[in-house]
Scaffold this motif. Structure first.
Motif, PDB file in Angstrom:
ATOM      1  N   ASP A 159       0.833  -1.198   0.000  1.00  0.00           N
ATOM      2  CA  ASP A 159       0.000   0.000   0.000  1.00  0.00           C
ATOM      3  C   ASP A 159       0.876   1.260   0.000  1.00  0.00           C
ATOM      4  O   ASP A 159       0.605   2.210  -0.749  1.00  0.00           O
ATOM      5  CB  ASP A 159      -0.917   0.003   1.215  1.00  0.00           C
ATOM      6  N   GLN A 163       1.029   4.063  -2.928  1.00  0.00           N
ATOM      7  CA  GLN A 163       0.776   5.462  -2.609  1.00  0.00           C
ATOM      8  C   GLN A 163       1.890   6.345  -3.184  1.00  0.00           C
ATOM      9  O   GLN A 163       1.632   7.417  -3.732  1.00  0.00           O
ATOM     10  CB  GLN A 163       0.686   5.654  -1.091  1.00  0.00           C
ATOM     11  N   LYS A 166       1.699   6.276  -7.026  1.00  0.00           N
ATOM     12  CA  LYS A 166       0.402   6.720  -7.544  1.00  0.00           C
ATOM     13  C   LYS A 166      -0.190   5.684  -8.505  1.00  0.00           C
ATOM     14  O   LYS A 166      -0.722   6.027  -9.571  1.00  0.00           O
ATOM     15  CB  LYS A 166       0.542   8.066  -8.266  1.00  0.00           C
ATOM     16  N   ARG A 212      -5.620   1.787  -2.713  1.00  0.00           N
ATOM     17  CA  ARG A 212      -4.558   1.517  -3.675  1.00  0.00           C
ATOM     18  C   ARG A 212      -4.369   0.018  -3.887  1.00  0.00           C
ATOM     19  O   ARG A 212      -3.893  -0.407  -4.932  1.00  0.00           O
ATOM     20  CB  ARG A 212      -3.244   2.135  -3.188  1.00  0.00           C
TER      21      ARG A 212
END
Length: 329
Positions: A159, A163, A166, A212
């Protein structure tokens, strides 16, 4: 061919290395003291073509291990003898606890730099296998024991990685044999195909503003309801490797089984008092046992998707297995 100009006071020849539309790097030949001749340009072209092949090979990660793992995904008919021989030569563990993550880097901020994304992914997971497949990067995790805790750590790392980059990632269930890699890959594709459904479902019910990493478990109920799936082998694999199977296999021997307790708890909408009354238990004991189940099997009953999947599994098992029905009597 460029230059000379005010910014660069010499001639130079450059070639951008790409894989399709993805940027892999570039090569430059600088000519400070000599004129650029057609022969030099031809030599540069030969050199850049060789570098292009190297760049493409590096991007596609043509290592023997990567090639073998791709074969496991592509070909369901590999013989057991071939599998045993190749996995032994490559030094791969074939049994334990595996998990597969698909990183959809092309939708992220660094979609034109796949080699760099792959290197960063390998840095994040130095003990795992990272390789490219089709339009994604895959990371194959492995551990011998403590897979519940390791899986949680891996999710947190994945995750954080997504992040930063992106981009989005899709994760399979944990599986116990490397030969099931193709089913795990299919699960990641299912999670990707139902991404919008998961996103809509999770936002209001779990107070998640942005996701995500999408897990196959989040897509499980949609997969069961969608009549377009036609792979009976994948369906059987998913239904034969459920959380309930893990709970039954690890049954600790209580007078009230964990699988029965969890069944009553879920169908009583997580209300402790009616569950305790139904099973003739103290409500504090119900809470303790439910907390133990969540911890041992790495599940969070506070998440709607987890509850939805468990209820679907219960219904399927009740429908198809007389032995399982007996556990709930």
């Amino acid at each position: 061919m460029f230059g000379p100009d005010e910014t660069v006071p010499f001639k130079y020849v450059t070639c951008v290395l790409k894989d399709g539309n993805s940027y892999a790097g570039h090569i430059v030949m600088v000519c400070n003291n000599h004129n650029v001749t057609p022969g030099m340009v031809d030599m540069f072209r030969i050199l850049s073509n060789a570098c292009q092949q190297i760049a493409s090979s590096a991007f596609f990660n043509e290592s023997p291990t990567a090639l073998f793992l791709r074969k496991l995904i592509d070909n369901a008919r590999l013989t057991q003898a071939y599998f045993d021989e190749q996995s032994s030569l490559l030094g791969l563990d074939t049994t334990g606890w595996f998990g597969l993550g698909m990183i959809d880097y092309r939708g992220g901020e660094y979609s034109e730099q796949p080699s760099w994304v792959a290197s960063m992914l390998q840095k994040t997971f130095p003990d795992y296998q990272v390789f490219s497949y089709e339009d994604s990067l895959l990371v194959l995790s492995f551990c011998k024991e403590g897979h519940v805790e390791r899986r949680k750590e891996d999710f947190e790392k994945l995750d954080a990685f997504c992040q930063e980059m992106k981009c989005a990632a899709y994760a399979s269930d944990t599986f116990e044999h490397l030969r099931n890699l193709r089913f795990a890959f299919a699960q990641t594709r299912i999670a990707r195909s139902y991404k919008s459904c998961i996103d809509i479902e999770m936002r209001p019910l779990d107070n998640i503003d942005s996701r995500r990493v999408f897990h196959f478990g989040d897509a499980f109920a949609y997969y069961c309801l969608d009549g377009r799936e036609t792979d009976p082998d994948l369906w059987s694999f998913c239904m034969d490797h459920t959380i309930l199977d893990d709970i039954v296999a690890a049954e600790p021997g209580h007078s009230i089984s964990d699988v029965k307790l969890l069944y009553c708890y879920l169908f009583n909408e997580r209300k402790t008092t009616p569950t305790a009354q139904q099973l003739h238990m103290h409500r504090n004991n119900v809470l303790y046992r439910i907390g133990s189940i969540e911890k041992r099997f790495g599940i969070d009953l506070g998440q709607f998707g987890t509850r939805e999947r468990l209820i679907s599994c219960y219904r399927y098992k009740i429908l198809t297995s007389n032995k399982f029905r007996q556990l709930l009597v």
